[in-house]
Design a protein around this motif. Structure first.
Motif, mmCIF file in Angstrom:
data_model
loop_
_atom_site.group_PDB
_atom_site.id
_atom_site.type_symbol
_atom_site.label_atom_id
_atom_site.label_comp_id
_atom_site.label_asym_id
_atom_site.label_seq_id
_atom_site.Cartn_x
_atom_site.Cartn_y
_atom_site.Cartn_z
ATOM 1 N N THR A 34 -7.416 0.208 1.289
ATOM 2 C CA THR A 34 -6.377 1.193 0.982
ATOM 3 C C THR A 34 -5.791 0.962 -0.410
ATOM 4 O O THR A 34 -5.558 1.914 -1.158
ATOM 5 C CB THR A 34 -5.264 1.144 2.046
ATOM 6 O OG1 THR A 34 -5.852 1.364 3.332
ATOM 7 C CG2 THR A 34 -4.197 2.179 1.787
ATOM 8 N N SER A 35 -5.569 -0.301 -0.757
ATOM 9 C CA SER A 35 -5.038 -0.642 -2.083
ATOM 10 C C SER A 35 -5.975 -0.142 -3.171
ATOM 11 O O SER A 35 -5.547 0.513 -4.132
ATOM 12 C CB SER A 35 -4.881 -2.161 -2.227
ATOM 13 O OG SER A 35 -4.214 -2.746 -1.157
ATOM 14 N N GLN A 93 0.685 4.020 -2.937
ATOM 15 C CA GLN A 93 0.438 5.443 -2.685
ATOM 16 C C GLN A 93 1.521 6.314 -3.330
ATOM 17 O O GLN A 93 1.227 7.400 -3.839
ATOM 18 C CB GLN A 93 0.331 5.693 -1.182
ATOM 19 C CG GLN A 93 -0.948 5.114 -0.613
ATOM 20 C CD GLN A 93 -1.002 5.141 0.899
ATOM 21 O OE1 GLN A 93 -0.060 5.549 1.568
ATOM 22 N NE2 GLN A 93 -2.112 4.688 1.449
ATOM 23 N N LYS A 130 -7.892 6.585 -6.849
ATOM 24 C CA LYS A 130 -7.322 7.935 -6.930
ATOM 25 C C LYS A 130 -6.620 8.144 -8.269
ATOM 26 O O LYS A 130 -6.762 9.189 -8.898
ATOM 27 C CB LYS A 130 -6.341 8.176 -5.786
ATOM 28 C CG LYS A 130 -6.999 8.415 -4.465
ATOM 29 C CD LYS A 130 -5.959 8.608 -3.382
ATOM 30 C CE LYS A 130 -6.605 8.650 -2.019
ATOM 31 N NZ LYS A 130 -5.610 8.778 -0.942
ATOM 32 N N SER A 188 -6.156 3.635 -3.583
ATOM 33 C CA SER A 188 -5.028 4.167 -4.365
ATOM 34 C C SER A 188 -5.298 4.019 -5.858
ATOM 35 O O SER A 188 -5.057 4.944 -6.636
ATOM 36 C CB SER A 188 -3.727 3.447 -3.994
ATOM 37 O OG SER A 188 -3.348 3.770 -2.681
ATOM 38 N N ASN A 225 0.819 -1.213 0.000
ATOM 39 C CA ASN A 225 0.000 0.000 0.000
ATOM 40 C C ASN A 225 0.851 1.260 0.000
ATOM 41 O O ASN A 225 0.514 2.245 -0.658
ATOM 42 C CB ASN A 225 -0.977 -0.008 1.171
ATOM 43 C CG ASN A 225 -2.115 -0.971 0.954
ATOM 44 O OD1 ASN A 225 -2.443 -1.315 -0.178
ATOM 45 N ND2 ASN A 225 -2.726 -1.426 2.020
ATOM 46 N N VAL A 256 0.759 6.708 -7.008
ATOM 47 C CA VAL A 256 -0.251 7.744 -7.283
ATOM 48 C C VAL A 256 0.447 9.101 -7.388
ATOM 49 O O VAL A 256 0.207 9.858 -8.325
ATOM 50 C CB VAL A 256 -1.338 7.788 -6.181
ATOM 51 C CG1 VAL A 256 -2.253 8.991 -6.375
ATOM 52 C CG2 VAL A 256 -2.150 6.502 -6.173
#
Length: 87
Positions: free
Chosen positions: A52-53, A24, A59, A56, A20, A27
């Motif tokens: 969370t994965s 991030q 996003k 990302s 993760n 991104v």
């Protein structure tokens, strides 16, 4: 960019948190293609993407205005039984 060889050498310390954190950073750096490879690599280490994965990935897809990618990610979340929290 983290190579497969480096990931394998880190095998003992790999966790969802490691992946993760890398996602991030992808991104921030705009490395969309690499993010998808990382999601695939997670399975090689018996890890599954979590909220969370997927956030990302979302996003990045939103940043790129990739509506097809957003739909694909949402489908992946549904199959993985991960609830959507990023809006």
């Amino acid at each position: 960019m983290v190579s497969s060889l480096l990931l394998r050498s880190m095998d003992a310390s790999l966790s969802k948190y490691t992946f993760n954190a890398i996602l991030q950073n992808c991104v921030k750096d705009g490395r969309n293609a690499y993010m998808l490879k990382l999601i695939q690599k997670m399975s090689e280490f018996d890890l599954s993407p979590d909220e969370t994965s997927f956030n990302s990935l979302l996003k990045m897809a939103i940043k790129r205005e990739d509506t097809e990618g957003i739909d694909t990610i949402l489908d992946m979340m549904k199959v993985s039984d991960v609830k959507r929290t990023y809006y």
